[in-house]
Design a protein around this motif. Structure first.
Motif, PDB file in Angstrom:
ATOM      1  N   ASN A 229       0.871  -1.177   0.000  1.00 43.97           N
ATOM      2  CA  ASN A 229       0.000   0.000   0.000  1.00 43.97           C
ATOM      3  C   ASN A 229       0.906   1.225   0.000  1.00 43.97           C
ATOM      4  OD1 ASN A 229      -2.455  -1.416   0.142  1.00 43.97           O
ATOM      5  ND2 ASN A 229      -2.164  -1.732   2.323  1.00 43.97           N
ATOM      6  N   GLU A 230       0.587   2.157  -0.887  1.00 44.03           N
ATOM      7  CA  GLU A 230       1.379   3.370  -0.993  1.00 44.03           C
ATOM      8  C   GLU A 230       0.448   4.564  -1.159  1.00 44.03           C
ATOM      9  OE1 GLU A 230       5.515   2.608  -3.078  1.00 44.03           O
ATOM     10  OE2 GLU A 230       3.880   2.094  -4.454  1.00 44.03           O
ATOM     11  N   THR A 231       1.032   5.741  -1.046  1.00 46.89           N
ATOM     12  CA  THR A 231       0.319   6.977  -1.340  1.00 46.89           C
ATOM     13  C   THR A 231       0.954   7.595  -2.576  1.00 46.89           C
ATOM     14  OG1 THR A 231      -0.173   7.323   0.998  1.00 46.89           O
ATOM     15  CG2 THR A 231      -0.404   9.225  -0.448  1.00 46.89           C
ATOM     16  N   LEU A 232       0.127   7.826  -3.592  1.00 45.47           N
ATOM     17  CA  LEU A 232       0.572   8.433  -4.840  1.00 45.47           C
ATOM     18  C   LEU A 232       0.407   9.944  -4.744  1.00 45.47           C
ATOM     19  CD1 LEU A 232       1.325   8.223  -7.916  1.00 45.47           C
ATOM     20  CD2 LEU A 232      -1.146   8.066  -8.338  1.00 45.47           C
ATOM     21  N   LEU A 233       1.438  10.681  -5.136  1.00 45.77           N
ATOM     22  CA  LEU A 233       1.370  12.136  -5.201  1.00 45.77           C
ATOM     23  C   LEU A 233       1.348  12.556  -6.667  1.00 45.77           C
ATOM     24  CD1 LEU A 233       3.234  11.369  -2.587  1.00 45.77           C
ATOM     25  CD2 LEU A 233       3.609  13.816  -2.522  1.00 45.77           C
ATOM     26  N   ASN A 234       0.350  13.351  -7.044  1.00 45.89           N
ATOM     27  CA  ASN A 234       0.291  14.011  -8.341  1.00 45.89           C
ATOM     28  C   ASN A 234       0.582  15.481  -8.074  1.00 45.89           C
ATOM     29  OD1 ASN A 234      -0.357  11.988 -10.282  1.00 45.89           O
ATOM     30  ND2 ASN A 234      -2.380  11.867  -9.370  1.00 45.89           N
TER      31      ASN A 234
END
Length: 103
Positions: free
Chosen positions: A51-56
């Motif tokens: 599980n990760e957090t994607l940054l745009n």
């Protein structure tokens, strides 16, 4: 002004929020969106699912190298994803927003 999106992923939402906050405070990004994702990949010949957090990260193209350096400084990964995506088309108003909120 040429606008881009820079993508990176973090192992925790806290780390992602910290990177987003620094980029906004330093006016390197106009907007950073966070999304919870599940990533599948091979690392050192081992299958991984995390599980990760994607940054745009919405910014000016001229800021890519500064953002890359800042991510490398703040990131916990040995090899963070740092990808530049060109914005092929956007409303003039949104491009103005990016320009007005970045250096």
């Amino acid at each position: 002004m040429k606008a881009i999106i820079v993508q990176t992923t973090c192992s925790s939402k806290e780390e992602a929020k910290n990177i987003a906050k620094v980029l906004i405070e330093e006016k390197l990004a106009a907007c950073v969106q966070l999304s919870e994702i599940e990533s599948f990949y091979n690392w050192k010949e081992e299958f991984c699912c995390d599980n990760e957090t994607l940054l745009n990260i919405k910014t000016r193209k001229d800021n890519f190298e500064k953002i890359k350096s800042k991510i490398l400084e703040l990131h916990s990964y040995d090899l963070p994803e740092i990808i530049q995506l060109d914005i092929a088309n956007a409303s003039e108003e949104y491009l103005k927003f990016i320009g007005d909120n970045t250096i």
